[in-house]
Design an enzyme around this catalytic site. Structure first.
Site, short mmCIF file in Angstrom:
data_model
loop_
_atom_site.label_atom_id
_atom_site.label_comp_id
_atom_site.label_asym_id
_atom_site.label_seq_id
_atom_site.Cartn_x
_atom_site.Cartn_y
_atom_site.Cartn_z
N CYS A 29 0.86 -1.18 0.00
CA CYS A 29 0.00 0.00 0.00
C CYS A 29 0.90 1.23 0.00
O CYS A 29 2.00 1.18 -0.54
CB CYS A 29 -0.97 -0.03 1.17
SG CYS A 29 -0.20 -0.09 2.78
N HIS A 543 -3.21 9.87 4.52
CA HIS A 543 -3.79 8.52 4.57
C HIS A 543 -5.21 8.64 5.07
O HIS A 543 -5.47 8.99 6.22
CB HIS A 543 -2.96 7.64 5.50
CG HIS A 543 -3.23 6.17 5.35
ND1 HIS A 543 -4.38 5.57 5.82
CD2 HIS A 543 -2.50 5.17 4.76
CE1 HIS A 543 -4.34 4.27 5.55
NE2 HIS A 543 -3.22 4.01 4.91
#
Length: 621
Positions: A29, A543
């Site tokens: 990720c 994020h």
């Protein structure tokens, strides 16, 4: 700040997680290498934490997460050179998306290692065709034969090349896979197909078809081989396993592939050929639309071979093939879409590939590099090409455009169209196909693939004339909280750098904006994370939510792509908070400065409620 040697880190990391045999799957990720291990107890966790470049290790949700930071794509790429377990950026559970998306991802992964060879070989065939047209070479000369072999071998033996990449992807034996693919294009097998006589295997009828240049049959065959191989490895005793596994795999898989794939492909080909014949006789414009839109799809699955004999028969009676006319706009439209990608993309590697791929498509009708290397992986350009091909096919078919000889549909093959049908409509159809697909690609665009930067490229180096970044704005409306209150231990510990957490205010749609101006170096496919490097070298990570990578993009509407420039306050993405809450995901958004250690100070400003752009971090260089 010392640079990490990721090429040296990768083999150490692979060894300490238990080797390739202990990795079931691997993805990444925005900051973490996410491994699914066969046995997590075999991983030397404390030793991994001590490796240079590793921030920490988190074991959660069935994943062994090695936290790297912004340079995780570099580590992932280096590991990909050492193991076949790599699968790319993580999406829904590592395998999300609908069936078509997953198929495209697999095909793209398998074709990518050979696409440059296909592009080079395609150019050889393009210029060879041009040389014959201009009478520089004769098709009967040995020079032509040698050069044609150089240009055609990669495409003709594509199943063998794909056997190698498929074996690596599905973890099957590469040499056995190559032997399996070789059997499909073995000269005597090809001769059986060409002869058209009845073929049986142990009394079982075998319907023959051509596997040359095919894509799907060998991928499916190697996938089955991988499962059969693992089953035999478990069952057979070690004393005979080394030779008996490939022996049994070949004995089973070669006949099984010929018995099953041949009939399926032939049935599909015959059905399509019959349907197209009927359409050309009753509704020509609709037939042209279907041929123009789906010809490349037929090629991809190998069912176009059922249409080729029909066209060849038509050259004898009535002397021309209406079925072949709309193929020209189909091919030229895909080449035009590839040209559009070359013009629009910011990815240097994609541009380098799209250029020659487009040229080989236009000149010689060799579209495999364009389809498999550019349009299909990007998805939208492939669809734009289908739309342009459909419209162009309608026009050509309406004008009765047809060829009087078998040629590759391309600019060089246009003379075959000159003797039948309305020539003006034929040319209009081809031009319209090119204009539509090129215009759609340029106007509507596509999701540009991010480029992995060299190791160490993210180290902070201030541009000579860059204005210093002294504050960071909140990327959303909400309530700023200290990073240590965030429930994710990697963020709350400050392992990735100093910053803040922001819990969103309200419900419904949430806008996430850039907290500073700079270059977008990371934009995850799942839409949940973005990395920005400012002009003076400050590196930011935004994020959105915790564990939202598992949603695979569900609820996210990205407005930007990696590589583009963003200004402070520019929209990065919109998020549907309802989806996040329905999926039980914490919507807290994290803003961290990932190169905190290289800066004099990174001070969070936690002052309660904030609006987009309000100062939440102060930076001292």
């Amino acid at each position: 700040m010392a640079k990490t040697d990721y090429a040296a880190l990768a083999p150490q990391l692979l060894d300490k997680v238990g080797g390739e045999a202990n990795i079931r799957s691997m993805s990444h990720c925005a900051t973490r290498l996410r491994l699914v291990l066969v046995d997590e107890s075999k991983a030397a966790t404390e030793e991994i934490k001590g490796l240079p470049g590793v921030v920490t290790v988190v074991q959660a949700a069935g994943q062994y997460q090695v936290v790297i930071g912004n340079d995780v794509p570099v580590v992932f790429e280096e590991l990909g050179r050492l193991t076949s377990a790599a699968t790319g950026q993580e999406d829904a559970g590592g395998g999300g998306g609908n069936l078509f998306d997953r198929f495209i991802k697999v095909v793209s992964a398998l074709i990518n290692p050979v696409v440059w060879t296909l592009a080079g070989a395609g150019l050889i065939k393009a210029f060879l065709s041009l040389s014959v047209t201009l009478h520089w070479l004769s098709e009967g000369s040995t020079t032509y034969t040698i050069l044609y072999a150089a240009g055609d071998s990669a495409l003709y033996f594509l199943p063998i090349l794909l056997a190698i990449t498929s074996a690596r992807h599905f973890k099957a034996n590469e040499i056995t896979a190559v032997a399996l693919a070789g059997a499909l294009v073995y000269p005597d097998i090809v001769a059986l197909n060409d002869a058209g006589t009845a073929v049986t295997f142990a009394g079982i009828p075998v319907v023959m078809t051509s596997y040359a240049s095919s894509l799907v049959p060998i991928i499916v065959a190697v996938w089955v081989q991988s499962h059969l191989q693992r089953a035999l490895t478990r069952i057979l005793p070690s004393a005979v396993r080394n030779f008996s596994v490939p022996l049994l795999v070949l004995l089973i898989m070669v006949p099984l592939t010929l018995i099953t794939v041949g009939p399926l492909t032939t049935a599909a080909s015959d059905g399509i050929a019959s349907a197209m014949n009927a359409l050309f006789e009753t509704v020509p414009w609709l037939a042209g639309a279907v041929m123009g839109a789906f010809w490349q799809v037929f090629v991809m699955f190998g069912v176009h071979w059922g249409l080729v004999p029909v066209m060849l028969a038509q050259y004898n009676d009535p002397g021309y093939s209406l079925m072949a006319g709309p193929i020209f706009p189909a091919v030229l439209a895909q080449a035009a879409a590839t040209l559009g990608v070359m013009i629009r993309t910011r990815n240097a590697k994609m541009r380098q590939l799209a250029g020659p791929a487009s040229l080989s498509g236009f000149l010689a009708g060799i579209t495999e590099p364009a389809i498999y290397g550019v349009n299909l992986p990007l998805k939208r350009p492939f669809l734009y090409g289908c739309v342009g091909g459909a419209v162009g096919g309608i026009i050509v078919a309406a004008g009765g455009g047809a060829t009087d000889s078998f040629v590759f549909p391309s600019l060089i093959g246009i003379p075959a169209l000159l003797n039948y049908g309305n020539l003006a409509l034929t040319f209009v159809g081809m031009v319209v196909a090119v204009v539509i697909s090129l215009s759609l690609t340029l106007a509507l665009g596509f999701k540009d693939p991010a480029e992995v930067e060299p190791a160490g490229a993210s180290d902070s180096v201030q541009a000579p004339d860059a204005e210093p970044t002294v504050t960071l704005g909140s990327p959303l409306a909400g309530r700023a909280v200290p990073l240590e209150q965030v429930t994710d231990p990697v963020f709350s510990s400050g392992a990735l750098g100093n910053g803040v957490g922001i819990t969103p205010a309200g419900e419904g749609s949430l806008r996430i904006v850039a907290p500073a101006s700079g270059t977008l170096v990371t934009a995850m496919d799942s839409g949940h994370a973005y990395g920005i490097r400012t002009d003076d070298g400050v590196e930011l990570l935004i994020h959105i939510g915790l564990d939202t990578v598992e949603l695979g993009g569900k609820g996210f509407s990205p407005a930007v792509t990696a590589g583009q420039r963003v200004d402070r306050g520019d929209l990065l993405t919109e998020v549907d908070l309802g989806v996040l809450r329905a999926e039980h995901k914490d919507p807290t958004t994290i803003l961290v400065v990932t190169n905190t250690a290289s800066l004099a100070g990174v001070v969070p400003v936690v002052s309660g409620s904030v609006e987009p752009g309000d100062v939440v971090v102060e930076i001292d260089h």
